[in-house]
Design an enzyme around this catalytic site. Structure first.
Site, PDB file in Angstrom:
ATOM      1  N   LYS A  49       0.842  -1.202   0.000  1.00 20.63           N
ATOM      2  CA  LYS A  49       0.000   0.000   0.000  1.00 20.63           C
ATOM      3  C   LYS A  49       0.876   1.249   0.000  1.00 20.63           C
ATOM      4  O   LYS A  49       1.952   1.263   0.580  1.00 20.63           O
ATOM      5  CB  LYS A  49      -0.877   0.038   1.256  1.00 20.63           C
ATOM      6  N   GLY A  50       0.397   2.275  -0.671  1.00 26.63           N
ATOM      7  CA  GLY A  50       1.115   3.543  -0.634  1.00 26.63           C
ATOM      8  C   GLY A  50       1.984   3.769  -1.852  1.00 26.63           C
ATOM      9  O   GLY A  50       2.685   4.767  -1.943  1.00 26.63           O
ATOM     10  N   CYS A  51       1.952   2.848  -2.810  1.00 25.26           N
ATOM     11  CA  CYS A  51       2.679   3.070  -4.057  1.00 25.26           C
ATOM     12  C   CYS A  51       1.668   3.464  -5.127  1.00 25.26           C
ATOM     13  O   CYS A  51       0.552   2.966  -5.143  1.00 25.26           O
ATOM     14  CB  CYS A  51       3.384   1.794  -4.501  1.00 25.26           C
ATOM     15  N   GLN A  52       2.100   4.338  -6.040  1.00 22.36           N
ATOM     16  CA  GLN A  52       1.195   4.743  -7.107  1.00 22.36           C
ATOM     17  C   GLN A  52       1.031   3.593  -8.107  1.00 22.36           C
ATOM     18  O   GLN A  52      -0.069   3.271  -8.528  1.00 22.36           O
ATOM     19  CB  GLN A  52       1.736   5.990  -7.799  1.00 22.36           C
ATOM     20  N   SER A  53       2.154   2.984  -8.458  1.00 18.15           N
ATOM     21  CA  SER A  53       2.081   1.770  -9.275  1.00 18.15           C
ATOM     22  C   SER A  53       1.938   0.584  -8.322  1.00 18.15           C
ATOM     23  O   SER A  53       2.162   0.701  -7.127  1.00 18.15           O
ATOM     24  CB  SER A  53       3.346   1.635 -10.114  1.00 18.15           C
TER      25      SER A  53
END
Ligand code: PLP
Ligand code: PLP
Lengths: 136, 406, 406, 136
Positions: A49-53
């Site tokens: 969680k917390g990644c754009q990709s």
């Protein structure tokens, strides 16, 4: 190679690249060379969680050491997680838990990959740490 | 005004990023602010800084004049009938939440329907979803045509006895097409249904005349049209605004506050609760002046048209690229596209290192992404201070980035 | 920092009004902004202007860092437990409306009770009235003591099984007294009732430690504490914020938007819908730095104490004058008073012509005015850049003005 | 005195005062000297909306001319309305309706009495006009 030695090696590798685009070329290569990650392992609980990709990370313990596998739908991100894996795979839980991950800043990734991406990076690091501390 | 003169009003355009000249193509997310806007803000803060409306002292008078002067400017910019129809908010999102809450409070009940298009920004979807949830109403979704435009005929087919409001965008922040708002409004009005137009992008690219469009509400943000952040506008026809309860309470939106019952101030104060953004709202004056001046400038129009033609053709001709929002006759220089086999974020990261600021991702329009079957897109959006040269550099850099990634 | 050094940071203090040096005593309405705040805003607009959070380009990264840096600064300023507990809004009014709506949506039902004090600003009354009207709940009113303070014992007597929240001010913008918030909160918590503290004035005059106060919500505006307008803060304990639905929808307050159902982002994003005021929010950093620095400065504390003593005594000794909010031990240099036989507005107009900016009227606290039996008051409110000399000039001018009018 | 002459007279009177405080002294005098306004006439319909202080205005028609009476709880406002009355009382409806009230700006009242107060002034002027146009 010890963890310290490997980190030093990565720092030196990166110092070869003056230009950002060259660093990216290198990360892209790393991403492309990452061992295939089985489709069936791309589950919610392995998603960071917390990644754009999207980034998936998995860990297995063998002989008291953690071995990571990972994937991402974006290649630069994949290169970054690949780099992290190459440093932390094969280490003991204690080694990983005790590490400060500061080398990431030294190779300039943290500052330069924008806050969202940096958050992604922070999330990756946190996930690796958590896996080391608690197991999955 | 030549392009050079225009650019010279934006000192930030001379910035170097990673040793490369900045090419700012994320204008749809937020525009840059001209010197006149900076000077206006600074002048107010350093010379006329006081809370507005009630106090009788000199600084307050100056600050109030600046604030209320902005209302007059917005009125004329949108050609509203009356200044009372111009409500200041903190942004387009706040404007649309205001309408969803306050209009919804009176006019939307259990079983009623609200229509939005599939191409809306989250800010014109989520407030309506929240309203529907509170009221037990239903959201109906108008799909776009193949070319990305909204069709009045299709909208007509979706209207029902229970439709209470239609909320659609003037120009989608993904597709970059000017929707036929006047025709869409007309179809709704025939059915007695009011229309809210999300003008966050529309007001930047099109001359807006709310009386001609005949829309019931028109919402936009200051920061996308060169003004200071934290400013927003809601135009609403008086008959609706008068019939709507306030959204926020407090400050001077009241006539009388009693614990036995509070009465509200007349328009537009009823909707302006609390201390307003009095240092920033007046920057709408130089900002809208700038927007209008460049719009009327042939040199700018020509360059914009050249950029539009060049980038459109380049993207359409590249077989690796899929452009969304292709209706050429309705296109503004805002391009969202996918590159086969390449993640939008990788492209954005590499372009960034070439000095180019573009946007990647869902662009706050996830339903549209789902509809288009993509996880995100890359978007380049141009402003009047952008040049054809920058457009060419962008296309060349994009090509280089794609080659790095494939 | 000497007083001269402090004043030199506020160029506006050298303004002449009607040929007289400006004496700005309307600080409770809005403070002036120091040079560092102007420079911060200007630096962002001219150097790091881009929409925050989602974009991966350089300017967006800088703008995001500045914005999120402000959250860290506010967290430390209030001594909040976590940065997720700091929500940015457009002002104190918006913060309190957010709580009234979102907390009210889940926790307030028909027949429930909400307690506010009679001394509240409209912004801490009207949102609750609107909630009560929507939900069929009831507002209970806590009266002030004779000296203007709120009493924990009296509050305790008002709490009931049905009380769902208590909303009280830290420092009234009329009475200028520091309420015993910690004790008031403790009494409420014993009864299991959460407390919202309106800190619009409190944060300016007092060192606030939300963990020590143990309040559940704390709201304030940037513009009253030297930051740019259009900025506001809501501190909320995580357990409440987590349990509350969003107030506004749109932008990046979401996790996933689907027409079949939308899920919301984690704190604090859930409450920050739409483009945030990214040029202005970072000015909270130099503003709070300034507020903290002057608070720790003995020269300033001494001058403020001298002003407080001087003005308090002068007003108390003048038989024509009735000061409201007399509890000396809890007093901050904010004075509201009536002059027998003289209309507050006449005084304000004449003082204005002497260069003095004061506030007259109801000061957005009509219920308190009714309670005190006045139609309005005159208010002089001092800031750390005000001098004892200005206080003396104010008292002398007031005397002159009264004599003109009697 | 014609309306024009009276306006000219007011402008000249005000030009005597360089200092704002002197203008206010003068307005205060005007306010104090205003004929008493019966308490029972202080009704909602005679209250002018848009003023911060309360202003009551009443008009009576005699021989085709309007005669105004007024009051306010603030003395400067009272002075202003007193001034307006002294100019417009005893004029015909047509004269008042046709007037542009521009002399108010010439004596500096409009600009200097702040927007709220200016709004009050605008409200006073609008009320006088409306009374002339429609009667009460
Ligand atoms: C005590 C108090 N509460 C609330 C407010 C409202 O603040 P704002 O108008 O900045 O939203 C103010 C100031 O006007 C105030 O003094
Ligand atoms: C079409 C459209 N609508 C609404 C918005 C929301 O505007 P804001 O975020 O300024 O409130 C935007 C911009 O983000 C937009 O492009």
């Amino acid at each position: 190679m010890t963890l310290e030695e490997r980190k030093q090696e990565v720092i030196e590798e990166f110092s070869l690249y003056d230009e950002w685009l060259d660093k990216y070329e290198y990360l892209i290569e790393l991403g492309k060379s990452l061992e295939a990650f089985p489709e069936e392992k791309k589950t919610e609980d392995r998603l960071i969680k917390g990644c754009q990709s999207r980034v998936w990370l998995d860990a297995e313990e063998r002989d008291g050491r953690l071995f990571f596998t990972a994937d991402s739908d974006a290649i630069i991100t994949k290169g970054i997680i690949s780099l992290l894996i190459s440093v932390y795979s094969g280490r003991t839980r204690e080694e990983i838990a005790a590490d400060d991950f500061a080398f990431v800043a030294e190779i300039g990734l943290k500052e330069n990959l924008s806050p969202t991406r940096a958050n992604g990076l922070v999330s990756m690091i946190n996930t690796i740490k958590k896996l080391a501390e608690n197991g999955r | 005004m030549s392009l050079t003169q225009i650019r010279s009003q934006f000192p930030i355009l001379d910035t170097q990023v990673y040793g490369k000249p900045l090419v700012y193509l994320d204008n749809a997310a937020s525009a840059q602010r001209p010197q006149a806007v900076v000077d206006c803000w600074k002048g107010l803060v350093e010379g006329s800084n006081a809370n507005i409306h009630r106090a009788v002292h000199h600084l307050a008078a100056q600050a109030t004049d600046a604030y209320e002067g902005a209302r007059d400017r917005v009125k004329s910019f949108l050609n509203a009938e009356a200044r009372e129809e111009i409500v200041f908010t903190s942004g387009a999102t706040a404007s649309m939440n205001l309408v969803a809450f306050s209009y919804g409070q009176v006019f939307v009940n259990q079983g009623d329907e609200i229509i939005v298009s599939v191409g809306e920004h989250h800010s014109n979807i989520v407030p309506w979803q929240m309203l529907c949830e509170r009221k037990g109403a239903m959201l109906r979704v108008l799909e776009t045509e193949e070319n990305g435009l909204l069709s009045p005929a299709k909208l007509q087919g979706l209207l029902s006895e229970r439709t209470r409001i239609v909320a659609i965008t003037h120009i989608s922040n993904v597709l970059g097409l000017v929707n036929p708002v006047k025709e869409l409004v007309s179809v709704c009005h025939e059915a007695g249904v009011p229309v809210l137009v999300d003008g966050a992008q529309g007001v930047v690219h099109e001359k807006v005349d709310v009386q001609d469009l005949d829309c019931d509400f028109y919402a936009f943000s200051g920061h996308k049209i060169y003004a200071a952040t934290g400013t927003g506008v809601l135009y609403g026809k008086r008959k609706w605004l008068d019939a709507m309860p306030p959204y926020m309470g407090g400050g001077e939106m009241i006539e009388t506050v009693r614990f036995s019952g509070t009465t509200y101030a007349p328009l537009p104060m009823k909707f302006e609760a609390g201390t307003q953004n009095f240092n920033a709202v007046p920057t709408l004056v130089p900002a809208l002046d700038f927007a209008q001046a460049v719009r009327e400038e042939k040199a700018v129009a020509d360059e914009q048209e050249a950029i539009l033609a060049y980038v459109y053709d380049a993207l359409m001709q590249d077989e690796r690229i899929t452009l969304y929002g292709t209706a050429r006759e309705a296109k503004v220089p805002l391009f969202s596209f996918a590159v086969k086999g390449v993640h939008h974020e990788d492209l954005a990261l590499i372009l960034d290192k070439m000095g180019i600021a573009v946007r990647s991702g869902q662009m706050c329009a996830e339903p549209l992404m789902d509809h288009l079957g993509v996880t995100g897109l890359l978007r380049a959006s141009f402003a009047p201070y952008n040049t054809l040269e920058e457009a060419k550099y962008f296309i060349a850099s994009l090509n280089k980035a794609i080659n790095m990634l494939i």
